[in-house]
Design a protein around this motif. Structure first.
Motif, PDB file in Angstrom:
ATOM      1  N   ILE A  96       5.367   5.794   2.973  1.00 51.78           N
ATOM      2  CA  ILE A  96       4.986   5.162   4.216  1.00 51.78           C
ATOM      3  C   ILE A  96       4.444   6.165   5.273  1.00 51.78           C
ATOM      4  N   GLN A  97       3.181   5.994   5.364  1.00 51.26           N
ATOM      5  CA  GLN A  97       2.324   7.188   6.289  1.00 51.26           C
ATOM      6  C   GLN A  97       2.248   6.545   7.705  1.00 51.26           C
ATOM      7  N   VAL A  98       2.861   7.145   8.584  1.00 53.99           N
ATOM      8  CA  VAL A  98       2.810   6.669  10.051  1.00 53.99           C
ATOM      9  C   VAL A  98       1.673   7.621  10.681  1.00 53.99           C
ATOM     10  N   SER A  99       0.842   6.631  11.515  1.00 56.39           N
ATOM     11  CA  SER A  99      -0.360   7.378  12.220  1.00 56.39           C
ATOM     12  C   SER A  99      -0.259   6.783  13.667  1.00 56.39           C
ATOM     13  N   VAL A 100      -0.748   7.750  14.470  1.00 54.91           N
ATOM     14  CA  VAL A 100      -0.740   7.382  15.846  1.00 54.91           C
ATOM     15  C   VAL A 100      -2.295   7.553  16.624  1.00 54.91           C
ATOM     16  N   LEU A 106       4.175   4.411 -15.256  1.00 58.39           N
ATOM     17  CA  LEU A 106       5.049   3.521 -15.458  1.00 58.39           C
ATOM     18  C   LEU A 106       5.662   2.322 -14.440  1.00 58.39           C
ATOM     19  N   HIS A 107       5.177   2.628 -13.429  1.00 57.25           N
ATOM     20  CA  HIS A 107       5.467   1.486 -12.216  1.00 57.25           C
ATOM     21  C   HIS A 107       4.361   1.650 -11.149  1.00 57.25           C
ATOM     22  N   PRO A 108       4.268   0.497 -10.609  1.00 60.26           N
ATOM     23  CA  PRO A 108       3.454   0.238  -9.516  1.00 60.26           C
ATOM     24  C   PRO A 108       4.015   1.084  -8.277  1.00 60.26           C
ATOM     25  N   LEU A 109       3.185   1.908  -7.470  1.00 62.87           N
ATOM     26  CA  LEU A 109       3.403   2.668  -6.459  1.00 62.87           C
ATOM     27  C   LEU A 109       3.269   1.929  -5.152  1.00 62.87           C
ATOM     28  N   VAL A 110       3.810   2.257  -4.091  1.00 60.39           N
ATOM     29  CA  VAL A 110       3.533   1.433  -2.737  1.00 60.39           C
ATOM     30  C   VAL A 110       3.105   2.574  -1.783  1.00 60.39           C
ATOM     31  N   ILE A 111       1.956   2.392  -1.027  1.00 60.03           N
ATOM     32  CA  ILE A 111       1.950   3.095   0.055  1.00 60.03           C
ATOM     33  C   ILE A 111       1.635   2.320   1.233  1.00 60.03           C
ATOM     34  N   ILE A 112       2.257   2.347   2.240  1.00 66.09           N
ATOM     35  CA  ILE A 112       2.263   1.453   3.334  1.00 66.09           C
ATOM     36  C   ILE A 112       1.793   2.237   4.730  1.00 66.09           C
ATOM     37  N   LEU A 113       0.611   2.070   4.982  1.00 66.12           N
ATOM     38  CA  LEU A 113      -0.075   2.635   6.253  1.00 66.12           C
ATOM     39  C   LEU A 113       0.799   1.975   7.366  1.00 66.12           C
ATOM     40  N   VAL A 114       1.298   2.573   8.338  1.00 66.50           N
ATOM     41  CA  VAL A 114       1.818   2.053   9.573  1.00 66.50           C
ATOM     42  C   VAL A 114       0.928   2.614  10.707  1.00 66.50           C
ATOM     43  N   HIS A 115       0.463   1.923  11.526  1.00 65.60           N
ATOM     44  CA  HIS A 115      -0.792   2.282  12.533  1.00 65.60           C
ATOM     45  C   HIS A 115      -0.019   2.124  13.774  1.00 65.60           C
ATOM     46  N   LEU A 116      -0.053   3.126  14.778  1.00 68.07           N
ATOM     47  CA  LEU A 116       0.701   2.697  15.862  1.00 68.07           C
ATOM     48  C   LEU A 116      -0.682   2.791  17.091  1.00 68.07           C
ATOM     49  N   ARG A 119      -5.544   1.388 -10.261  1.00 67.49           N
ATOM     50  CA  ARG A 119      -4.909   2.616 -10.719  1.00 67.49           C
ATOM     51  C   ARG A 119      -3.416   2.453 -10.303  1.00 67.49           C
ATOM     52  N   ASN A 120      -2.951   0.976 -10.460  1.00 58.89           N
ATOM     53  CA  ASN A 120      -1.453   0.861 -10.202  1.00 58.89           C
ATOM     54  C   ASN A 120      -0.840   1.221  -9.054  1.00 58.89           C
ATOM     55  N   ILE A 121      -1.739   1.465  -7.940  1.00 62.23           N
ATOM     56  CA  ILE A 121      -0.995   1.959  -6.607  1.00 62.23           C
ATOM     57  C   ILE A 121      -1.356   0.719  -5.400  1.00 62.23           C
ATOM     58  N   LEU A 122      -0.403   0.277  -5.029  1.00 62.70           N
ATOM     59  CA  LEU A 122      -0.579  -1.028  -4.052  1.00 62.70           C
ATOM     60  C   LEU A 122      -0.508  -0.516  -2.593  1.00 62.70           C
ATOM     61  N   LEU A 123      -1.636  -0.546  -1.920  1.00 64.23           N
ATOM     62  CA  LEU A 123      -1.869   0.032  -0.529  1.00 64.23           C
ATOM     63  C   LEU A 123      -1.918  -1.260   0.304  1.00 64.23           C
ATOM     64  N   TYR A 124      -0.951  -1.016   1.461  1.00 65.30           N
ATOM     65  CA  TYR A 124      -0.903  -2.328   2.433  1.00 65.30           C
ATOM     66  C   TYR A 124      -1.029  -1.398   3.956  1.00 65.30           C
ATOM     67  N   GLY A 125      -1.120  -2.291   4.951  1.00 64.66           N
ATOM     68  CA  GLY A 125      -1.431  -1.667   6.283  1.00 64.66           C
ATOM     69  C   GLY A 125      -0.364  -2.478   7.221  1.00 64.66           C
ATOM     70  N   ILE A 126       0.289  -2.016   8.096  1.00 61.86           N
ATOM     71  CA  ILE A 126       1.068  -2.837   9.393  1.00 61.86           C
ATOM     72  C   ILE A 126       0.585  -1.985  10.670  1.00 61.86           C
ATOM     73  N   GLN A 127       0.030  -2.702  11.482  1.00 61.17           N
ATOM     74  CA  GLN A 127      -0.334  -2.489  12.735  1.00 61.17           C
ATOM     75  C   GLN A 127       0.740  -2.581  13.982  1.00 61.17           C
ATOM     76  N   VAL A 128       1.225  -1.792  14.536  1.00 63.27           N
ATOM     77  CA  VAL A 128       2.090  -1.942  15.732  1.00 63.27           C
ATOM     78  C   VAL A 128       1.647  -1.569  16.903  1.00 63.27           C
ATOM     79  N   HIS A 129       1.899  -2.291  17.988  1.00 61.35           N
ATOM     80  CA  HIS A 129       1.270  -2.075  19.219  1.00 61.35           C
ATOM     81  C   HIS A 129       2.302  -1.276  20.112  1.00 61.35           C
ATOM     82  N   GLN A 130       1.776  -0.272  20.836  1.00 58.90           N
ATOM     83  CA  GLN A 130       2.759   0.612  21.559  1.00 58.90           C
ATOM     84  C   GLN A 130       3.290  -0.512  22.787  1.00 58.90           C
TER      85      GLN A 130
END
Ligand SMILES: [Mg+2]
Ligand SMILES: [Mg+2]
Lengths: 420, 420
Positions: B308-312, B335-345, B373-384
């Motif tokens: 989970i990558q957090v960015s502000v 061997l397994h799908p990896l997940v990366i979630i970008l959390v953007h504040l 390449r078997n890496i699942l990338l999603y984004g989540i936006q959160v408002h201050q």
């Protein structure tokens, strides 16, 4: 509109049949705190699914659920919350046989009371079925009921999955059984009321304490050789933690086979609806395209779990609210979470809904409110394109996202507007 | 950074052990076209999971997979694609025993070849395990190997789930077995090479044709009484269609227990990361918060499946691209799908990423490429928000959405920017 939801074709059973559902298990094998029969599947306990499977059978008159004393209140709440009919709960005994016996005796009492009022008969046949086998079908219950009436006793069997071996007291192999001669004894089992009643009258304290097999009591105390009928694999008993996942997957798959696409009568929406229908077909989901849920189409409110509202170049929150109102009136979300997906087609030059934040916030609010009433609302935005290849890719993505949302039924994602 | 991925603690086994995996089944009981061992779970066939479970055990030297002739090419491709080590495929025979026998003989051959080069011994112990029991653990393989070395033969047993009954030829109950005296014979089983080799040398054509139980042959032809060891429920055999769902659920659960939160060294990101960590903990997901994947923290690249990558207040597509590069270098997505979630504040007054469409399109493009390449990338936006209650609700939603995305690992939703 009449209720047509999953009613299997009626069969002729010209004698009274009741069902006893022993549900006193402690669930130790799942490794969970909650006994299996009370584990929740999309917000509803497993026992409610099993009751639903039995109560929808028109020729079954009464259902007695036998639960541990400490679960009587919980069970009564479940019956009320999910509006089960012809069901009552009775307290169980200290062993499986004592519990089943309590259930059988309760049927007799119930019928005696009725007799005074309606001069109805005691049930001719009693079917005993496990609370943790929720996928039993009418067809198989029918076979068991008919064979029980004819032979006095009948039971489901399945082939053995593993070789069965006898062990020495020191933990070594003694011998292995010839697999072809043996079967696993499963549920449901059926008995004439007289056979099961007499068996329990005549059996010993030791039978009550250590026995588990009703067919064995019928044989030993009534001389009744049970007819054995091979059942489908879906009769399996939810036993281990992995079985909970398997059961959830079966329930979700059953809810995900079809959906209803509503065009709102818009001519521009019809080609998109047709394209989605085609793409979803390739993903094994059957879609019906209709203009609205009025007139004859109101039958979809009673048989469909998934709705896709297509809108072109305009907000259609009002249409979504109208579907929500209809679904709530039809009370369809009582037993299963329903899904509504709003597919919004926008022109490239249009101020899109995703950029119009107040609109998006309103959608999220409607979705949060619907979620409380067991209706899952999601949005998908697709942009018009004159590039055919690009357009087809977008439509395919609408279908893929739709299929994923419907199959997963995730409450965490309600109110989201996804981009196709 | 050394490879630490799921290596269980090493045990002392001072004799050579090899494994035979019969994988010739036709999968008729699942009701599917594809035999179970070749069914895909997140893009990888079941047999590959079973091989992985065995090959990671350091004291196992060789693995022979026995497959039907028509699947030899497929099996060779699987071994190559998923870079399995110490494994080779040999063609099976017309029955289960003929196939296992082929596997045992292949071990002998292999070792003879080696003998000329390295003067190594034949395997002292041969473990036979089903290709469709992917969840076997080193601990249990160890017990079987040690008991086989000591007793000549050993096998896994499980309690019977159902009563076993004998049937008459007319399909009636003959008698029921006393459950306590019997067990289900499961896999793995272990034998000294000499016992299993001799058993197959001495047994009859009829044994080869109709038998299934190796322990029985060891008893009958070598006088070896197998030691029986009760195994865990995870030894169960993927047999029916429902078992596929159960297996997928277990695999996904294993991948979803933890995640790594990367703050990018931003001071503003740390409080959000900590809040997400706390909320995720309540959802049974353990998060580690780290500034980056450098130095000592590069170990997460080798043991973690979720990031989970957090960015502000700024784009962090470059950070995401850097994680992608690191993960690909570590080859973890094989061997397994990896997940990366970008959390953007984002601040309320900021032009948010969702409204900056070119940025969103770039994110979608990166996600589509990563998905290949078997890496699942999603984004989540959160408002201050300065409203504490509102802020806590937002953080909870980030945790809920994160948990749902990680648990479901849905390729259909990659590239989406979700609103918390
Ligand atoms: Mg029984
Ligand atoms: Mg065997």
């Amino acid at each position: 509109c009449g209720r047509t939801d999953q009613q299997p074709p009626e069969r002729r059973v010209d004698f009274p049949v009741s069902v006893v559902l022993p549900a006193g298990g402690t669930g130790e094998r799942t490794g969970l705190q909650t006994p299996k029969q009370f584990c929740l599947f999309m917000g509803r306990p497993l026992i409610s699914y099993t009751i639903q499977a039995v109560e929808r059978v028109l020729w079954i008159q009464n259902i007695v659920v036998v639960v541990a004393k400490e679960h009587m209140d919980l069970m009564t709440d479940i019956i009320q919350q999910f509006r089960h009919r012809k069901v009552r709960a009775v307290p169980g005994g200290s062993t499986r046989h004592r519990s089943i016996c309590n259930g059988v005796l309760a049927l007799g009492e119930q019928e005696e009371e009725k007799e005074r009022l309606l001069s109805a008969d005691r049930p001719k046949v009693v079917i005993i079925h496990d609370a943790v086998r929720p996928f039993v079908e009418e067809d198989f219950l029918y076979k068991i009921a008919m064979a029980a009436k004819e032979q006095g006793a009948a039971g489901a069997i399945r082939p053995l999955v593993s070789t069965v071996i006898a062990t020495t007291s020191e933990g070594y192999l003694d011998h292995s059984l010839e697999r072809a001669k043996y079967r696993a004894s499963e549920m449901p089992q059926g008995f004439t009321y007289d056979v099961i009643y007499q068996a329990y009258q005549r059996c010993t304290e030791s039978d009550f304490e250590v026995g588990t097999e009703c067919l064995h009591l019928a044989l030993q105390y009534c001389g009744t050789n049970a007819k054995l009928i091979e059942g489908p694999p879906t009769l399996w008993k939810v036993t281990y933690k992995r079985d909970l996942a398997a059961a959830e997957s079966i329930i979700k798959e059953t809810l995900s086979r079809s959906a209803c696409v509503i065009t709102g009568g818009s001519e521009q929406a019809v080609p998109l609806a047709d394209a989605i229908q085609k793409a979803a077909g390739a993903l094994d989901m059957a879609l019906d395209v209709i203009p609205n849920l009025m007139g004859d189409n109101c039958r979809y409110l009673l048989k469909e779990y998934n709705f896709i509202q297509v809108s072109v170049n305009r907000s259609c929150l009002s249409e979504v609210k109208s579907i929500l109102k209809d679904l709530e009136a039809a009370n369809q979300a009582l037993l299963h979470p329903l899904v509504i997906i709003l597919v919004h087609l926008s022109c490239p030059d249009e101020l899109s809904i995703s950029r119009a934040m107040p609109e998006l916030a309103a959608f999220m609010d409607v979705a949060s409110a619907a979620n409380l009433r067991n209706i899952l609302l999601y949005g998908i935005q697709v942009h018009q394109s004159k590039d055919t290849e690009r357009w087809e890719r977008s439509v395919l993505r609408v279908a893929e996202i739709t299929s994923a949302l419907i199959r997963e039924r995730s409450p965490a994602l309600v109110g989201q507007l996804l981009q196709a």
